[in-house]
Design a protein around this motif. Sequence first.
Motif, short mmCIF file in Angstrom:
data_model
loop_
_atom_site.label_atom_id
_atom_site.label_comp_id
_atom_site.label_asym_id
_atom_site.label_seq_id
_atom_site.Cartn_x
_atom_site.Cartn_y
_atom_site.Cartn_z
N GLY A 114 30.23 10.44 -56.62
CA GLY A 114 29.27 9.79 -55.74
C GLY A 114 28.54 10.75 -54.84
N ALA A 115 28.30 10.31 -53.60
CA ALA A 115 27.38 11.01 -52.70
C ALA A 115 27.88 12.38 -52.25
N ARG A 116 29.18 12.59 -52.10
CA ARG A 116 29.70 13.86 -51.59
C ARG A 116 29.90 14.84 -52.73
N ALA A 117 28.97 15.79 -52.87
CA ALA A 117 29.06 16.77 -53.95
C ALA A 117 30.31 17.63 -53.82
N ARG A 139 47.42 16.06 -67.71
CA ARG A 139 47.49 14.74 -67.06
C ARG A 139 46.19 13.99 -67.34
N PRO A 140 46.14 13.21 -68.42
CA PRO A 140 44.90 12.52 -68.76
C PRO A 140 44.40 11.64 -67.61
N CYS A 141 43.16 11.85 -67.24
CA CYS A 141 42.58 11.14 -66.10
C CYS A 141 41.10 10.94 -66.35
N LEU A 142 40.63 9.73 -66.14
CA LEU A 142 39.22 9.40 -66.26
C LEU A 142 38.70 8.96 -64.91
N SER A 171 46.18 21.14 -50.97
CA SER A 171 45.65 20.35 -52.09
C SER A 171 44.91 19.14 -51.55
N THR A 172 44.02 18.60 -52.36
CA THR A 172 43.28 17.40 -51.99
C THR A 172 44.16 16.17 -52.19
N ASP A 173 43.72 15.04 -51.63
CA ASP A 173 44.46 13.80 -51.84
C ASP A 173 44.47 13.43 -53.33
N PHE A 174 43.38 13.72 -54.03
CA PHE A 174 43.34 13.44 -55.46
C PHE A 174 44.42 14.22 -56.20
N ALA A 233 37.22 17.35 -57.21
CA ALA A 233 37.88 16.50 -58.20
C ALA A 233 37.77 17.12 -59.59
N PHE A 234 36.61 17.67 -59.93
CA PHE A 234 36.45 18.32 -61.23
C PHE A 234 37.41 19.50 -61.37
N SER A 235 37.58 20.23 -60.29
CA SER A 235 38.50 21.36 -60.31
C SER A 235 39.92 20.90 -60.61
N VAL A 236 40.32 19.78 -60.03
CA VAL A 236 41.66 19.25 -60.28
C VAL A 236 41.80 18.82 -61.74
N LEU A 237 40.79 18.15 -62.28
CA LEU A 237 40.84 17.79 -63.71
C LEU A 237 41.07 19.02 -64.57
N ALA A 238 40.39 20.12 -64.24
CA ALA A 238 40.49 21.33 -65.05
C ALA A 238 41.85 22.00 -64.90
N ARG A 239 42.46 21.91 -63.72
CA ARG A 239 43.74 22.59 -63.49
C ARG A 239 44.93 21.79 -63.99
N PHE A 240 44.72 20.50 -64.29
CA PHE A 240 45.82 19.67 -64.78
C PHE A 240 45.42 18.97 -66.07
#
Length: 234
Positions: A110-113, A129-132, A88-91, A119-126
Amino acid sequence: MTGRGLIQSVIESAGPVALIGGGEVPGAVAERVLAMAGPVVGADGGGEWLLRRGRMPDAVIGDMDSLAPRWARRMPPERLHRIAEQESTDFEKCLTRIDAPLVLGVGFLGARADHMLAAFSVLARFPDRPCLLAGAEDVVFHAPPRLQLTLGRGDRFSLYPMRRVSGRSTGLEWPIDGLAFAPDARIGTSNRVSGPVDLHFDGPGMLVILPAAALADAAAALLGSAAKWPALAE
């Protein structure tokens, strides 16, 4: 406990938590986020950003491959939470260990696509867990079942599906009623606000992308949303 497997919560808060990542951290945006939150967490190297600015993190979570030892030594050992696994990522490590009504993240857009897409993948899988995520140009979050926002007429309002999802809307120049969205088919970017926005979705999977100026309004809408998505099945 986090409610997913046996992952133990590191931070528990009744209010928003700020999460600083190791990517591009726009200072002005970060200061706004820190002012809106109580506890603050560093995602691995994000802890250094906080320490350099005289802010002691309540926790630093990650595999610790980016936090230099000289900065780690400035923190109480009990605030360092090394998660050695590389699946898993640090996020993700942070988001799954923060128990709060909203996480406000800076340093993930930001700069690193590749980092941003992860990060978008993590938002979708969780979705439970509300996160902005806030950046210099945009704020991005997973839409709750119902989203109500009052923004400026003509403001950019983009929807990007991470799985098949549909919904209905008022307050958008191009309504979404009857449309089937999917990442490899129809998407909803570059829509515009025409009035008070009220969106309903039939399932999780839709990301909302707004101008950075909408940070406070978007955070308030997520905190005020009565309905929440359940955790996705493992």
